[in-house]
Design a protein around this motif. Structure first.
Motif, PDB file in Angstrom:
ATOM      1  N   ASN A 119     -45.347  17.334  33.726  1.00  0.00           N
ATOM      2  CA  ASN A 119     -46.062  18.622  34.241  1.00  0.00           C
ATOM      3  C   ASN A 119     -45.525  19.910  33.752  1.00  0.00           C
ATOM      4  O   ASN A 119     -46.327  20.780  33.353  1.00  0.00           O
ATOM      5  N   THR A 120     -44.143  19.906  33.544  1.00  0.00           N
ATOM      6  CA  THR A 120     -43.361  20.810  33.076  1.00  0.00           C
ATOM      7  C   THR A 120     -43.999  21.169  31.606  1.00  0.00           C
ATOM      8  O   THR A 120     -44.215  22.165  31.193  1.00  0.00           O
ATOM      9  N   TRP A 150     -36.669  26.167  37.951  1.00  0.00           N
ATOM     10  CA  TRP A 150     -35.999  24.968  38.542  1.00  0.00           C
ATOM     11  C   TRP A 150     -36.288  23.795  37.493  1.00  0.00           C
ATOM     12  O   TRP A 150     -35.507  23.038  37.015  1.00  0.00           O
ATOM     13  N   ALA A 151     -37.689  23.608  37.432  1.00  0.00           N
ATOM     14  CA  ALA A 151     -38.325  22.471  36.482  1.00  0.00           C
ATOM     15  C   ALA A 151     -37.994  22.488  35.130  1.00  0.00           C
ATOM     16  O   ALA A 151     -37.469  21.512  34.643  1.00  0.00           O
ATOM     17  N   VAL A 152     -37.924  23.512  34.628  1.00  0.00           N
ATOM     18  CA  VAL A 152     -37.455  23.923  32.869  1.00  0.00           C
ATOM     19  C   VAL A 152     -35.833  23.451  32.703  1.00  0.00           C
ATOM     20  O   VAL A 152     -35.763  22.576  31.855  1.00  0.00           O
ATOM     21  N   LEU A 153     -35.238  24.175  33.713  1.00  0.00           N
ATOM     22  CA  LEU A 153     -33.577  23.600  33.686  1.00  0.00           C
ATOM     23  C   LEU A 153     -33.237  22.484  33.825  1.00  0.00           C
ATOM     24  O   LEU A 153     -32.394  21.696  33.280  1.00  0.00           O
ATOM     25  N   PHE A 154     -33.814  21.855  34.867  1.00  0.00           N
ATOM     26  CA  PHE A 154     -33.900  20.400  35.109  1.00  0.00           C
ATOM     27  C   PHE A 154     -34.097  19.462  34.168  1.00  0.00           C
ATOM     28  O   PHE A 154     -33.706  18.694  33.750  1.00  0.00           O
ATOM     29  N   ALA A 155     -35.346  19.606  33.417  1.00  0.00           N
ATOM     30  CA  ALA A 155     -35.911  18.962  32.333  1.00  0.00           C
ATOM     31  C   ALA A 155     -35.006  19.105  31.132  1.00  0.00           C
ATOM     32  O   ALA A 155     -34.763  17.937  30.442  1.00  0.00           O
ATOM     33  N   GLN A 156     -34.214  20.313  30.758  1.00  0.00           N
ATOM     34  CA  GLN A 156     -33.393  20.282  29.843  1.00  0.00           C
ATOM     35  C   GLN A 156     -32.350  19.400  29.817  1.00  0.00           C
ATOM     36  O   GLN A 156     -31.512  18.943  28.843  1.00  0.00           O
ATOM     37  N   PHE A 168     -39.342  23.124  21.742  1.00  0.00           N
ATOM     38  CA  PHE A 168     -40.453  23.086  22.439  1.00  0.00           C
ATOM     39  C   PHE A 168     -40.078  23.722  23.855  1.00  0.00           C
ATOM     40  O   PHE A 168     -40.567  24.835  24.186  1.00  0.00           O
ATOM     41  N   LEU A 169     -39.320  23.089  24.602  1.00  0.00           N
ATOM     42  CA  LEU A 169     -38.868  23.528  26.088  1.00  0.00           C
ATOM     43  C   LEU A 169     -38.239  24.859  25.949  1.00  0.00           C
ATOM     44  O   LEU A 169     -38.367  25.594  26.796  1.00  0.00           O
TER      45      LEU A 169
END
Length: 226
Positions: A119-120, A150-156, A168-169
């Motif tokens: 979803n991110t 939070w979601a973006v930093l978590f995904a990274q 992309f992120l």
């Protein structure tokens, strides 16, 4: 209106991930031992396929070529998307999963993790291709900013986003000012989406040029002949 409903339903459906029989395979891969995280490698393949589904859905939005319809659809999708993200974040916090650890095989943790990652990514795809609409919706919902940061930093930190996905992120993080923008930052998809839209506009038929008909020699009589 019917088309809008159908598209919204299809996009909302994309937000819930199904493993399509890969659960047992992932458990078997991770139980083999060794230093390589085979569960992560398998999920990256599934994630790649998921990104393609995202693009198909986004192309449907772009194909509407109607700002009002696009705005309503994106708004509905974001409502559902952030609802899923909020629930997934709470689930991950309860399991104490740390991003970067071995990819989980436990169903609750794995499903929550995949929901956050996908979803991110889906939000980022819409954001970069429809930035004006996305920012206008996003800025009005202050509670979304914390969950997305939070979601973006978590995904990274999960090691799922690599190569072009990591690039992309990082673009998404800069677009939202989650991280400082580079001196040469620009959204490469913004101009692309404008060109795509302009290129798909109906071409007006050219007006037919009036051609002067050539006339043959005319017989004229002089006054002396009258």
């Amino acid at each position: 209106m019917r088309l809008l409903f159908q598209l919204c339903f299809a996009l909302s459906f994309l937000l819930s991930f199904t493993w399509c029989g890969s659960e047992q395979k992932m458990k078997n891969e991770n139980s083999d031992g060794g230093g390589e995280d085979k569960g992560l490698l398998l999920y990256r393949q599934l994630f790649q396929a998921r990104r393609q589904d995202h693009m198909e859905a986004i192309n449907n939005i772009l194909a509407l070529q109607d700002y009002e319809k696009q705005y309503k659809l994106v708004s509905l999708v974001y409502e559902k998307l952030f609802e899923v993200l909020t629930e997934a974040k709470a689930a991950l916090q309860q399991t104490n999963y740390i991003p970067g650890e071995k990819f989980p095989t436990e169903e609750t943790t794995r499903d929550a993790l995949s929901s956050v990652l996908e979803n991110t990514a889906f939000f980022g795809e819409i954001l970069l291709r429809l930035p004006d609409i996305s920012h206008d919706i996003y800025v009005k919902r202050k509670e979304w900013k914390d969950i997305l940061a939070w979601a973006v930093l978590f995904a990274q930190q999960t090691r799922v986003f690599e190569g072009v996905h990591a690039t992309f992120l990082h673009l998404v993080a800069q677009e939202l000012n989650i991280v400082e923008r580079g001196p040469d930052y620009q959204n490469p998809y913004k101009m692309e989406s404008k060109l795509t839209f302009q290129g798909s506009e109906p071409v007006k038929p050219k007006k037919k040029e009036k051609k002067n008909k050539k006339r043959g020699p005319r017989l004229s009589r002089t006054r002396s002949e009258l």
